[in-house]
Write a protein that holds these residues in place. Structure first.
Motif, PDB file in Angstrom:
ATOM      1  N   ALA A  71       0.844  -1.195   0.000  1.00  0.00           N
ATOM      2  CA  ALA A  71       0.000   0.000   0.000  1.00  0.00           C
ATOM      3  C   ALA A  71       0.879   1.245   0.000  1.00  0.00           C
ATOM      4  O   ALA A  71       2.062   1.190   0.368  1.00  0.00           O
ATOM      5  N   PRO A  72       0.340   2.394  -0.429  1.00  0.00           N
ATOM      6  CA  PRO A  72       1.116   3.645  -0.372  1.00  0.00           C
ATOM      7  C   PRO A  72       1.553   3.947   1.055  1.00  0.00           C
ATOM      8  O   PRO A  72       0.899   3.553   2.027  1.00  0.00           O
ATOM      9  N   ARG A  73       2.645   4.697   1.172  1.00  0.00           N
ATOM     10  CA  ARG A  73       3.197   4.998   2.498  1.00  0.00           C
ATOM     11  C   ARG A  73       2.729   6.341   3.047  1.00  0.00           C
ATOM     12  O   ARG A  73       3.071   6.692   4.176  1.00  0.00           O
ATOM     13  N   ASP A  74       1.982   7.097   2.259  1.00  0.00           N
ATOM     14  CA  ASP A  74       1.592   8.425   2.730  1.00  0.00           C
ATOM     15  C   ASP A  74       0.505   8.311   3.808  1.00  0.00           C
ATOM     16  O   ASP A  74       0.036   7.217   4.139  1.00  0.00           O
ATOM     17  N   LYS A  75       0.100   9.471   4.338  1.00  0.00           N
ATOM     18  CA  LYS A  75      -0.809   9.500   5.484  1.00  0.00           C
ATOM     19  C   LYS A  75      -2.246   9.836   5.105  1.00  0.00           C
ATOM     20  O   LYS A  75      -3.045  10.197   5.960  1.00  0.00           O
ATOM     21  N   THR A  76      -2.579   9.715   3.845  1.00  0.00           N
ATOM     22  CA  THR A  76      -3.942  10.015   3.421  1.00  0.00           C
ATOM     23  C   THR A  76      -4.898   8.933   3.913  1.00  0.00           C
ATOM     24  O   THR A  76      -4.488   7.789   4.169  1.00  0.00           O
ATOM     25  N   ALA A  82      -5.914   1.355   2.461  1.00  0.00           N
ATOM     26  CA  ALA A  82      -5.238   0.340   1.648  1.00  0.00           C
ATOM     27  C   ALA A  82      -4.303  -0.511   2.500  1.00  0.00           C
ATOM     28  O   ALA A  82      -4.205  -1.728   2.300  1.00  0.00           O
ATOM     29  N   ARG A  83      -3.625   0.104   3.456  1.00  0.00           N
ATOM     30  CA  ARG A  83      -2.738  -0.657   4.342  1.00  0.00           C
ATOM     31  C   ARG A  83      -3.530  -1.637   5.199  1.00  0.00           C
ATOM     32  O   ARG A  83      -3.120  -2.778   5.410  1.00  0.00           O
ATOM     33  N   GLN A  84      -4.675  -1.190   5.688  1.00  0.00           N
ATOM     34  CA  GLN A  84      -5.502  -2.061   6.505  1.00  0.00           C
ATOM     35  C   GLN A  84      -6.063  -3.218   5.680  1.00  0.00           C
ATOM     36  O   GLN A  84      -6.134  -4.358   6.149  1.00  0.00           O
ATOM     37  N   GLN A  85      -6.429  -2.922   4.447  1.00  0.00           N
ATOM     38  CA  GLN A  85      -6.946  -3.969   3.572  1.00  0.00           C
ATOM     39  C   GLN A  85      -5.874  -5.014   3.277  1.00  0.00           C
ATOM     40  O   GLN A  85      -6.142  -6.218   3.274  1.00  0.00           O
ATOM     41  N   PRO A 102      13.945  -8.215   1.473  1.00  0.00           N
ATOM     42  CA  PRO A 102      14.423  -6.894   1.897  1.00  0.00           C
ATOM     43  C   PRO A 102      14.828  -6.925   3.370  1.00  0.00           C
ATOM     44  O   PRO A 102      14.276  -7.704   4.163  1.00  0.00           O
ATOM     45  N   ASP A 103      15.769  -6.074   3.721  1.00  0.00           N
ATOM     46  CA  ASP A 103      16.225  -5.977   5.109  1.00  0.00           C
ATOM     47  C   ASP A 103      15.469  -4.913   5.895  1.00  0.00           C
ATOM     48  O   ASP A 103      15.889  -4.524   6.982  1.00  0.00           O
ATOM     49  N   SER A 104      14.359  -4.457   5.363  1.00  0.00           N
ATOM     50  CA  SER A 104      13.656  -3.316   5.954  1.00  0.00           C
ATOM     51  C   SER A 104      12.884  -3.698   7.206  1.00  0.00           C
ATOM     52  O   SER A 104      12.395  -4.826   7.359  1.00  0.00           O
ATOM     53  N   LEU A 105      12.755  -2.740   8.094  1.00  0.00           N
ATOM     54  CA  LEU A 105      11.900  -2.899   9.272  1.00  0.00           C
ATOM     55  C   LEU A 105      10.440  -3.034   8.846  1.00  0.00           C
ATOM     56  O   LEU A 105       9.668  -3.785   9.444  1.00  0.00           O
ATOM     57  N   ARG A 106      10.054  -2.327   7.789  1.00  0.00           N
ATOM     58  CA  ARG A 106       8.674  -2.369   7.319  1.00  0.00           C
ATOM     59  C   ARG A 106       8.246  -3.782   6.963  1.00  0.00           C
ATOM     60  O   ARG A 106       7.147  -4.219   7.326  1.00  0.00           O
ATOM     61  N   SER A 107       9.100  -4.527   6.253  1.00  0.00           N
ATOM     62  CA  SER A 107       8.721  -5.879   5.839  1.00  0.00           C
ATOM     63  C   SER A 107       8.541  -6.789   7.049  1.00  0.00           C
ATOM     64  O   SER A 107       7.609  -7.603   7.097  1.00  0.00           O
ATOM     65  N   ALA A 108       9.421  -6.659   8.047  1.00  0.00           N
ATOM     66  CA  ALA A 108       9.304  -7.492   9.244  1.00  0.00           C
ATOM     67  C   ALA A 108       8.058  -7.133  10.049  1.00  0.00           C
ATOM     68  O   ALA A 108       7.359  -8.008  10.572  1.00  0.00           O
ATOM     69  N   TRP A 109       7.775  -5.849  10.172  1.00  0.00           N
ATOM     70  CA  TRP A 109       6.603  -5.401  10.913  1.00  0.00           C
ATOM     71  C   TRP A 109       5.322  -5.902  10.258  1.00  0.00           C
ATOM     72  O   TRP A 109       4.396  -6.368  10.945  1.00  0.00           O
ATOM     73  N   LEU A 110       5.258  -5.877   8.943  1.00  0.00           N
ATOM     74  CA  LEU A 110       4.066  -6.328   8.243  1.00  0.00           C
ATOM     75  C   LEU A 110       3.873  -7.834   8.418  1.00  0.00           C
ATOM     76  O   LEU A 110       2.750  -8.299   8.669  1.00  0.00           O
ATOM     77  N   CYS A 111       4.939  -8.610   8.310  1.00  0.00           N
ATOM     78  CA  CYS A 111       4.817 -10.061   8.482  1.00  0.00           C
ATOM     79  C   CYS A 111       4.473 -10.419   9.923  1.00  0.00           C
ATOM     80  O   CYS A 111       3.741 -11.388  10.180  1.00  0.00           O
ATOM     81  N   PHE A 112       4.987  -9.643  10.860  1.00  0.00           N
ATOM     82  CA  PHE A 112       4.637  -9.835  12.274  1.00  0.00           C
ATOM     83  C   PHE A 112       3.150  -9.569  12.493  1.00  0.00           C
ATOM     84  O   PHE A 112       2.447 -10.374  13.119  1.00  0.00           O
ATOM     85  N   ARG A 113       2.653  -8.478  11.963  1.00  0.00           N
ATOM     86  CA  ARG A 113       1.242  -8.148  12.146  1.00  0.00           C
ATOM     87  C   ARG A 113       0.321  -9.089  11.371  1.00  0.00           C
ATOM     88  O   ARG A 113      -0.849  -9.249  11.730  1.00  0.00           O
ATOM     89  N   ALA A 114       0.853  -9.709  10.319  1.00  0.00           N
ATOM     90  CA  ALA A 114       0.061 -10.677   9.559  1.00  0.00           C
ATOM     91  C   ALA A 114       0.007 -12.037  10.246  1.00  0.00           C
ATOM     92  O   ALA A 114      -0.650 -12.959   9.753  1.00  0.00           O
ATOM     93  N   ASP A 115       0.701 -12.167  11.375  1.00  0.00           N
ATOM     94  CA  ASP A 115       0.674 -13.397  12.185  1.00  0.00           C
ATOM     95  C   ASP A 115       1.261 -14.609  11.463  1.00  0.00           C
ATOM     96  O   ASP A 115       0.806 -15.746  11.672  1.00  0.00           O
ATOM     97  N   ALA A 116       2.243 -14.400  10.598  1.00  0.00           N
ATOM     98  CA  ALA A 116       2.917 -15.541   9.985  1.00  0.00           C
ATOM     99  C   ALA A 116       3.605 -16.362  11.076  1.00  0.00           C
ATOM    100  O   ALA A 116       4.275 -15.814  11.954  1.00  0.00           O
ATOM    101  N   LYS A 117       3.444 -17.666  11.021  1.00  0.00           N
ATOM    102  CA  LYS A 117       3.950 -18.525  12.091  1.00  0.00           C
ATOM    103  C   LYS A 117       5.468 -18.467  12.173  1.00  0.00           C
ATOM    104  O   LYS A 117       6.055 -18.303  13.249  1.00  0.00           O
TER     105      LYS A 117
END
Length: 360
Positions: A71-76, A82-85, A102-117
């Motif tokens: 999803a876009p990264r802006d604050k609209t 889109a991020r929630q969807q 990717p080594d990004s914090l964003r990718s890890a945070w998203l997978c964590f919140r997606a509850d990947a085992k």
């Protein structure tokens, strides 16, 4: 875990999420890993998470049955929705395994919140606590990281999954509609089928410091027209139109500037696959040439060559070693960017001749 330990799966993952890199060239260099992951888990449903504009890069491959898009990264409000969807989509899949290239914090945070085992990635950039399976960075040294080929870097993650080294043979695919569009476009521009086709990519997404001067590209192109009767085709990416026009305006011979409209990523793949030579800076389309076995001449300046090294043999690298490089700066802080200005027209022409002559 460390890079020498394997993840133990009981049972084998049913659903796997692979987070892809954000840049064109890095996605192309990830294709050996993608291919290996599908071979490692042949019964699993493998989903890709990527930037939507990069979708044509993998079009035609057998890997796109399940794709999700950042999803876009802006604050609209629209971006927030889109991020929630996206998060809801990922959680609904109940992934047994998420692998982050990717080594990004964003990718890890998203997978964590997606509850990947299982959440596998390199433990860097402060994201270790978000990973269940942390892989030690293989090239970390005091004060930074030792350059290593990106395909080898991804192979460390492959080893943690019980995979053999995926190799460094890049793999992209062509699609009929893009092939047909390029054939029609070249014919409409006046390119003759019997002419050697030289694709010139003078841009680079990294920054202005990676640009070899456009007037020098123009001089090389003029010589290739005079010596080989080459058709010089310049297909700039979005935002590179003005740079491409500088090359065209500095040329004395004819060239074909594809800007109205610019080619899509899929069409650019088709163009480079059909080319007799791809000439440019260290930029994403260079990896297209490797994937389609197109001869390459690449001008290097401030970037470290070892990050993108492969065993591909039909490429000539033109560079000079300077005391201040490779610096990886977007803009050169010096009065003269010697790593680029010391690369001569004669050296690049000689490299082009070396790649072109065996085909003519």
């Amino acid at each position: 875990m460390t890079s020498q330990q394997l993840i133990r799966f009981a049972p084998s993952p049913r659903r796997v999420l692979l987070v892809l890199p954000d840049r064109v060239g890095e996605v192309a260099m990830a294709t050996p890993f993608i291919r290996g992951l599908f071979a490692r888990f042949p019964e699993a449903q493998i989903h890709l998470l990527m930037n939507r504009p990069l979708l044509p890069l993998l079009e035609g491959s057998p890997w796109l049955n399940h794709a999700h898009f950042h999803a876009p990264r802006d604050k609209t409000p629209e971006a927030k929705s889109a991020r929630q969807q996206l998060l809801s989509e990922l959680k609904a899949q109940e992934f047994d395994l998420a692998v982050m290239l990717p080594d990004s914090l964003r990718s890890a945070w998203l997978c964590f919140r997606a509850d990947a085992k299982h959440r596998l990635g390199f433990s860097r950039n402060g994201r270790g606590l978000l990973l269940t399976d942390r892989v030690a960075v293989p090239n970390k040294i005091r004060g930074g990281y030792e350059p290593m080929p990106l395909c080898d870097y991804y192979a460390v993650l492959a080893a943690a999954l019980g995979m053999a080294h995926p190799g460094d043979e890049l793999q992209l695919f062509l699609v009929d509609h893009a092939d047909a569009a390029v054939v029609q476009r070249l014919a409409g521009e006046g390119v003759r089928p019997e002419q050697p086709l030289v694709v010139l990519c003078p841009g680079a997404g990294f920054g202005a410091s990676r640009y070899w001067p456009p007037e020098r590209f123009a001089e090389v192109a003029d010589q290739l027209v005079r010596r080989f009767g080459a058709a010089i085709v310049i297909p700039p990416g979005p935002g590179e139109e003005a740079l491409a026009e500088l090359v065209r305006d500095a040329m004395h011979e004819q060239c074909f500037l594809l800007t109205e409209p610019c080619l899509s990523l899929g069409e650019l793949k088709s163009l480079i696959a059909d080319a007799d030579l791809l000439l440019g800076n260290d930029t994403g389309p260079r990896q297209f040439g490797r994937a389609f076995d197109t001869p390459l001449v690449t001008v290097f300046g401030p970037t470290e060559q070892r990050w993108t090294d492969t065993s591909y043999v039909r490429e000539s690298i033109v560079k000079v070693n300077v005391p201040c490089g490779p610096c990886h700066k977007n803009v050169c802080p010096l009065e003269e960017q010697v790593c680029m200005t010391q690369v001569t027209v004669d050296a690049v022409v000689a490299a082009c001749e070396e790649q072109l002559r065996p085909q003519l």
